[in-house]
Design a protein around this motif. Sequence first.
Motif, PDB file in Angstrom:
ATOM      1  N   ARG A   1      -6.669   0.090   4.233  1.00 39.03           N
ATOM      2  CA  ARG A   1      -5.800  -0.486   5.266  1.00 39.03           C
ATOM      3  C   ARG A   1      -4.395  -0.767   4.753  1.00 39.03           C
ATOM      4  O   ARG A   1      -3.479  -0.979   5.541  1.00 39.03           O
ATOM      5  N   LEU A   2      -4.204  -0.807   3.437  1.00 38.47           N
ATOM      6  CA  LEU A   2      -2.894  -1.158   2.903  1.00 38.47           C
ATOM      7  C   LEU A   2      -1.995   0.069   2.796  1.00 38.47           C
ATOM      8  O   LEU A   2      -2.443   1.127   2.359  1.00 38.47           O
TER       9      LEU A   2
ATOM     10  N   LEU B   1       0.268  -9.605  -3.582  1.00 39.23           N
ATOM     11  CA  LEU B   1       0.121 -10.182  -2.248  1.00 39.23           C
ATOM     12  C   LEU B   1      -0.544 -11.551  -2.320  1.00 39.23           C
ATOM     13  O   LEU B   1      -1.486 -11.749  -3.086  1.00 39.23           O
TER      14      LEU B   1
ATOM     15  N   VAL C   1       3.043  -0.362  -0.615  1.00 41.84           N
ATOM     16  CA  VAL C   1       2.755  -1.680  -1.195  1.00 41.84           C
ATOM     17  C   VAL C   1       2.020  -1.526  -2.524  1.00 41.84           C
ATOM     18  O   VAL C   1       2.237  -2.279  -3.473  1.00 41.84           O
ATOM     19  N   THR C   2       1.156  -0.519  -2.596  1.00 37.75           N
ATOM     20  CA  THR C   2       0.400  -0.294  -3.832  1.00 37.75           C
ATOM     21  C   THR C   2       1.167   0.584  -4.809  1.00 37.75           C
ATOM     22  O   THR C   2       0.685   0.859  -5.909  1.00 37.75           O
TER      23      THR C   2
ATOM     24  N   PRO D   1       3.721  -7.074   4.715  1.00 41.86           N
ATOM     25  CA  PRO D   1       3.516  -5.907   3.843  1.00 41.86           C
ATOM     26  C   PRO D   1       3.286  -4.612   4.602  1.00 41.86           C
ATOM     27  O   PRO D   1       3.355  -3.529   4.019  1.00 41.86           O
ATOM     28  N   VAL D   2       3.034  -4.702   5.902  1.00 41.85           N
ATOM     29  CA  VAL D   2       2.795  -3.494   6.693  1.00 41.85           C
ATOM     30  C   VAL D   2       4.119  -2.945   7.237  1.00 41.85           C
ATOM     31  O   VAL D   2       4.203  -1.805   7.679  1.00 41.85           O
TER      32      VAL D   2
ATOM     33  N   LEU E   1      -9.080  -6.278   2.058  1.00 42.37           N
ATOM     34  CA  LEU E   1      -7.919  -5.599   1.480  1.00 42.37           C
ATOM     35  C   LEU E   1      -8.274  -4.760   0.260  1.00 42.37           C
ATOM     36  O   LEU E   1      -7.502  -3.896  -0.150  1.00 42.37           O
TER      37      LEU E   1
ATOM     38  N   ALA F   1      -7.358  -0.997  -4.138  1.00 42.50           N
ATOM     39  CA  ALA F   1      -6.889  -1.288  -2.784  1.00 42.50           C
ATOM     40  C   ALA F   1      -7.771  -0.613  -1.743  1.00 42.50           C
ATOM     41  O   ALA F   1      -8.220   0.517  -1.931  1.00 42.50           O
TER      42      ALA F   1
ATOM     43  N   THR G   1       3.949 -10.645   0.692  1.00 43.83           N
ATOM     44  CA  THR G   1       4.331 -10.283  -0.672  1.00 43.83           C
ATOM     45  C   THR G   1       4.732 -11.546  -1.434  1.00 43.83           C
ATOM     46  O   THR G   1       5.078 -12.556  -0.848  1.00 43.83           O
TER      47      THR G   1
ATOM     48  N   VAL H   1      -4.211  -3.055  -5.850  1.00 42.41           N
ATOM     49  CA  VAL H   1      -3.454  -4.141  -5.231  1.00 42.41           C
ATOM     50  C   VAL H   1      -3.683  -5.412  -6.040  1.00 42.41           C
ATOM     51  O   VAL H   1      -4.772  -5.622  -6.588  1.00 42.41           O
TER      52      VAL H   1
END
Length: 214
Positions: free
Chosen positions: A108-109, A68, A113-114, A45-46, A79, A105, A142, A120
């Motif tokens: 760090r995410l 996730l 992704v969000t 996801p990163v 997370l 979230a 994911t 999240v």
Amino acid sequence: MTAEILAIHPEEPEPERIAQVVQSLNAGNVAALPTDTFYGLAVDPVNLRAVDRIYEIKTRARHKPLSLLISETAQAYGLARDIDTAFDRLAERFWPGPLTLVVKAGTRLPLRVTANTGNVALRVPESPIARAVVAGLGLPITATSANLRGMPECTSCDRVFEQLCDQIPLIVDGGATPRSLPTTIVDLSGGGNSWMILREGAIPTHEIALTLQH
């Protein structure tokens, strides 16, 4: 490109085969693998290019965040933020299992992704393969369903291959998935122990309500 099929034992995943999946994810690839509901599309996801690829394959609206998978409840605390007792109760009762929890979230995410929602969606699946991949990667993966838009979700490797064989490089064959209902999604992002069912799936609403009453 035609997807490679990699057979992995659904209950006792072979470490060297899990390592192959992790290596592919580390290289920025999309892999399909079984969860306890349907087969899902996994990426790191990163890696934003890999995340973009999922949106392309699914022709998914960019405002929809990706859920996730994590390997254990403890991972959620790194997370998410502002986790309350409603989260703790539901996680203790239903994880690992077909329950997705939407929470605020953490920082760090990546925003992609969000989907810039600030939320999240997290789940600990009842699938040894998925949990082993998360543990091996050291990151959540994911979990959006491995199917094309408008096509049915897939409960077997063959079905995934039919839809996505020319779209992704790797499909994990972990046998048929044990459920044919999607996860139940509960939104806890409002805070203050408030909750809302976004989708009723494998866990009925009354079981969620009972768990949060006591």
